[in-house]
Write a protein that holds these residues in place. Sequence first.
Motif, PDB file in Angstrom:
ATOM      1  N   CYS A 153       0.827  -1.211   0.000  1.00 39.79           N
ATOM      2  CA  CYS A 153       0.000   0.000   0.000  1.00 39.79           C
ATOM      3  C   CYS A 153       0.859   1.259   0.000  1.00 39.79           C
ATOM      4  CB  CYS A 153      -0.937   0.006   1.200  1.00 39.79           C
ATOM      5  SG  CYS A 153      -2.255  -1.189   1.065  1.00 39.79           S
ATOM      6  N   ALA A 154       1.919   1.266   0.789  1.00 37.44           N
ATOM      7  CA  ALA A 154       2.798   2.437   0.830  1.00 37.44           C
ATOM      8  C   ALA A 154       3.435   2.684  -0.540  1.00 37.44           C
ATOM      9  CB  ALA A 154       3.874   2.248   1.899  1.00 37.44           C
ATOM     10  N   ALA A 155       3.965   1.630  -1.145  1.00 38.18           N
ATOM     11  CA  ALA A 155       4.598   1.777  -2.463  1.00 38.18           C
ATOM     12  C   ALA A 155       3.564   2.095  -3.537  1.00 38.18           C
ATOM     13  CB  ALA A 155       5.348   0.501  -2.820  1.00 38.18           C
ATOM     14  N   GLY A 156       2.436   1.399  -3.528  1.00 36.84           N
ATOM     15  CA  GLY A 156       1.403   1.626  -4.531  1.00 36.84           C
ATOM     16  C   GLY A 156       0.789   3.010  -4.438  1.00 36.84           C
ATOM     17  N   CYS A 157       0.540   3.478  -3.229  1.00 31.77           N
ATOM     18  CA  CYS A 157      -0.002   4.832  -3.070  1.00 31.77           C
ATOM     19  C   CYS A 157       1.046   5.882  -3.428  1.00 31.77           C
ATOM     20  CB  CYS A 157      -0.524   5.042  -1.646  1.00 31.77           C
ATOM     21  SG  CYS A 157      -2.046   4.133  -1.310  1.00 31.77           S
ATOM     22  N   GLY A 158       2.322   5.557  -3.212  1.00 31.21           N
ATOM     23  CA  GLY A 158       3.384   6.467  -3.656  1.00 31.21           C
ATOM     24  C   GLY A 158       3.419   6.580  -5.171  1.00 31.21           C
ATOM     25  N   ILE A 159       3.296   5.449  -5.856  1.00 36.66           N
ATOM     26  CA  ILE A 159       3.236   5.460  -7.325  1.00 36.66           C
ATOM     27  C   ILE A 159       1.967   6.175  -7.782  1.00 36.66           C
ATOM     28  CG2 ILE A 159       2.954   3.962  -9.344  1.00 36.66           C
ATOM     29  CD1 ILE A 159       4.794   1.949  -7.831  1.00 36.66           C
ATOM     30  N   SER A 160       0.872   5.953  -7.095  1.00 36.92           N
ATOM     31  CA  SER A 160      -0.377   6.635  -7.432  1.00 36.92           C
ATOM     32  C   SER A 160      -0.252   8.141  -7.251  1.00 36.92           C
ATOM     33  CB  SER A 160      -1.521   6.107  -6.564  1.00 36.92           C
ATOM     34  OG  SER A 160      -1.718   4.734  -6.780  1.00 36.92           O
ATOM     35  N   THR A 161       0.504   8.567  -6.253  1.00 38.53           N
ATOM     36  CA  THR A 161       0.736   9.992  -6.056  1.00 38.53           C
ATOM     37  C   THR A 161       1.444  10.589  -7.264  1.00 38.53           C
ATOM     38  OG1 THR A 161       0.836   9.764  -3.656  1.00 38.53           O
ATOM     39  CG2 THR A 161       1.925  11.683  -4.594  1.00 38.53           C
ATOM     40  N   ILE A 162       2.443   9.886  -7.754  1.00 42.73           N
ATOM     41  CA  ILE A 162       3.181  10.377  -8.925  1.00 42.73           C
ATOM     42  C   ILE A 162       2.264  10.451 -10.139  1.00 42.73           C
ATOM     43  CG2 ILE A 162       5.053   9.835 -10.535  1.00 42.73           C
ATOM     44  CD1 ILE A 162       6.509   8.600  -8.077  1.00 42.73           C
ATOM     45  N   THR A 163       1.466   9.412 -10.374  1.00 51.46           N
ATOM     46  CA  THR A 163       0.557   9.452 -11.521  1.00 51.46           C
ATOM     47  C   THR A 163      -0.517  10.519 -11.345  1.00 51.46           C
ATOM     48  OG1 THR A 163      -0.843   7.688 -10.636  1.00 51.46           O
ATOM     49  CG2 THR A 163       0.931   7.027 -12.129  1.00 51.46           C
ATOM     50  N   GLY A 164      -0.927  10.757 -10.112  1.00 48.31           N
ATOM     51  CA  GLY A 164      -1.918  11.809  -9.853  1.00 48.31           C
ATOM     52  C   GLY A 164      -1.365  13.198 -10.123  1.00 48.31           C
ATOM     53  N   VAL A 165      -0.125  13.428  -9.703  1.00 51.25           N
ATOM     54  CA  VAL A 165       0.515  14.723  -9.985  1.00 51.25           C
ATOM     55  C   VAL A 165       0.667  14.904 -11.491  1.00 51.25           C
ATOM     56  CG1 VAL A 165       2.674  16.020  -9.752  1.00 51.25           C
ATOM     57  CG2 VAL A 165       1.665  14.908  -7.755  1.00 51.25           C
ATOM     58  N   TRP A 166       1.057  13.843 -12.189  1.00 58.17           N
ATOM     59  CA  TRP A 166       1.160  13.913 -13.650  1.00 58.17           C
ATOM     60  C   TRP A 166      -0.200  14.185 -14.289  1.00 58.17           C
ATOM     61  CZ3 TRP A 166       4.630   9.052 -14.640  1.00 58.17           C
ATOM     62  CH2 TRP A 166       5.959   9.395 -14.431  1.00 58.17           C
ATOM     63  N   ALA A 167      -1.251  13.565 -13.758  1.00 60.73           N
ATOM     64  CA  ALA A 167      -2.588  13.765 -14.317  1.00 60.73           C
ATOM     65  C   ALA A 167      -3.024  15.220 -14.167  1.00 60.73           C
ATOM     66  CB  ALA A 167      -3.591  12.835 -13.639  1.00 60.73           C
ATOM     67  N   LEU A 190      -6.188  13.278  -5.394  1.00 65.78           N
ATOM     68  CA  LEU A 190      -4.734  13.368  -5.238  1.00 65.78           C
ATOM     69  C   LEU A 190      -4.354  13.618  -3.782  1.00 65.78           C
ATOM     70  CD1 LEU A 190      -1.890  13.458  -6.409  1.00 65.78           C
ATOM     71  CD2 LEU A 190      -2.274  15.870  -6.964  1.00 65.78           C
ATOM     72  N   VAL A 191      -5.063  14.497  -3.114  1.00 65.70           N
ATOM     73  CA  VAL A 191      -4.785  14.768  -1.696  1.00 65.70           C
ATOM     74  C   VAL A 191      -5.025  13.510  -0.854  1.00 65.70           C
ATOM     75  CG1 VAL A 191      -5.564  16.082   0.331  1.00 65.70           C
ATOM     76  CG2 VAL A 191      -5.201  17.249  -1.845  1.00 65.70           C
ATOM     77  N   ALA A 192      -6.098  12.777  -1.138  1.00 67.03           N
ATOM     78  CA  ALA A 192      -6.387  11.545  -0.393  1.00 67.03           C
ATOM     79  C   ALA A 192      -5.298  10.501  -0.616  1.00 67.03           C
ATOM     80  CB  ALA A 192      -7.742  10.988  -0.806  1.00 67.03           C
ATOM     81  N   ILE A 193      -4.799  10.385  -1.845  1.00 71.27           N
ATOM     82  CA  ILE A 193      -3.725   9.420  -2.138  1.00 71.27           C
ATOM     83  C   ILE A 193      -2.432   9.826  -1.438  1.00 71.27           C
ATOM     84  CG2 ILE A 193      -2.177   8.728  -4.023  1.00 71.27           C
ATOM     85  CD1 ILE A 193      -4.528   6.933  -3.857  1.00 71.27           C
ATOM     86  N   VAL A 194      -2.137  11.112  -1.391  1.00 70.46           N
ATOM     87  CA  VAL A 194      -0.931  11.573  -0.679  1.00 70.46           C
ATOM     88  C   VAL A 194      -1.031  11.226   0.810  1.00 70.46           C
ATOM     89  CG1 VAL A 194       0.332  13.638   0.054  1.00 70.46           C
ATOM     90  CG2 VAL A 194      -0.338  13.374  -2.336  1.00 70.46           C
ATOM     91  N   VAL A 195      -2.201  11.452   1.393  1.00 71.18           N
ATOM     92  CA  VAL A 195      -2.413  11.110   2.808  1.00 71.18           C
ATOM     93  C   VAL A 195      -2.260   9.602   3.015  1.00 71.18           C
ATOM     94  CG1 VAL A 195      -4.143  11.025   4.649  1.00 71.18           C
ATOM     95  CG2 VAL A 195      -3.819  13.115   3.342  1.00 71.18           C
ATOM     96  N   LEU A 196      -2.828   8.811   2.115  1.00 68.41           N
ATOM     97  CA  LEU A 196      -2.702   7.352   2.228  1.00 68.41           C
ATOM     98  C   LEU A 196      -1.245   6.904   2.094  1.00 68.41           C
ATOM     99  CD1 LEU A 196      -5.826   6.126   0.251  1.00 68.41           C
ATOM    100  CD2 LEU A 196      -5.325   5.706   2.663  1.00 68.41           C
ATOM    101  N   ALA A 197      -0.519   7.467   1.150  1.00 71.35           N
ATOM    102  CA  ALA A 197       0.890   7.084   0.964  1.00 71.35           C
ATOM    103  C   ALA A 197       1.702   7.387   2.217  1.00 71.35           C
ATOM    104  CB  ALA A 197       1.484   7.805  -0.248  1.00 71.35           C
ATOM    105  N   ALA A 198       1.513   8.568   2.774  1.00 72.21           N
ATOM    106  CA  ALA A 198       2.263   8.940   3.981  1.00 72.21           C
ATOM    107  C   ALA A 198       1.855   8.076   5.173  1.00 72.21           C
ATOM    108  CB  ALA A 198       2.034  10.417   4.297  1.00 72.21           C
TER     109      ALA A 198
END
Length: 161
Positions: free
Chosen positions: A107-121, A144-152
């Motif tokens: 989840c930490a790695a996947g949400c981190g990758i999702s954060t990057i794709t969200g910023v790109w989007a 994007l904010v929710a994914i950043v919170v989840l990644a952290a």
Amino acid sequence: MADEREENGMTEGLSELDRELRDVARRVERRIDPGATAMVVAVAVLVLIAAFLLPWIGDERGWDLLVGEGAGYGILPRLFTFAALIFGVAASGVALATRIWALAWVCAAGCGISTITGVWAVWSRQISVPQGGLGPEFGLVLALVAIVVLAATWARIALRR
């Protein structure tokens, strides 16, 4: 002779108890206890689900992008919807339910990758849209904010052990 049999029985019982204790220790080591941060994860997942129902690009909701209705808006917003759904909603739910340490890392790695794709989007909608075009809407930014919170939060949970 009876003393030897009794002693062998005790030794076998102790070695069996030792094996059981090692098995329990291994199972405990593979588990996480998110504590109060489980509530942060749960709220962030609910916010992410709500963000899928809000407009992401123009009138297109996140759910519309996920099912392919908004195909003309580029690959990055759609990629973000899949990553957010898989890691932000599904994997987070499974990791909270099972409390397996390896899933917390996923989840930490996947949400981190999702954060990057969200910023790109978000970035792709800002730079590739002509003046007055369809840029990122509130739902995309909220997701994007929710994914950043989840990644952290997942990184904090996974690193705690």
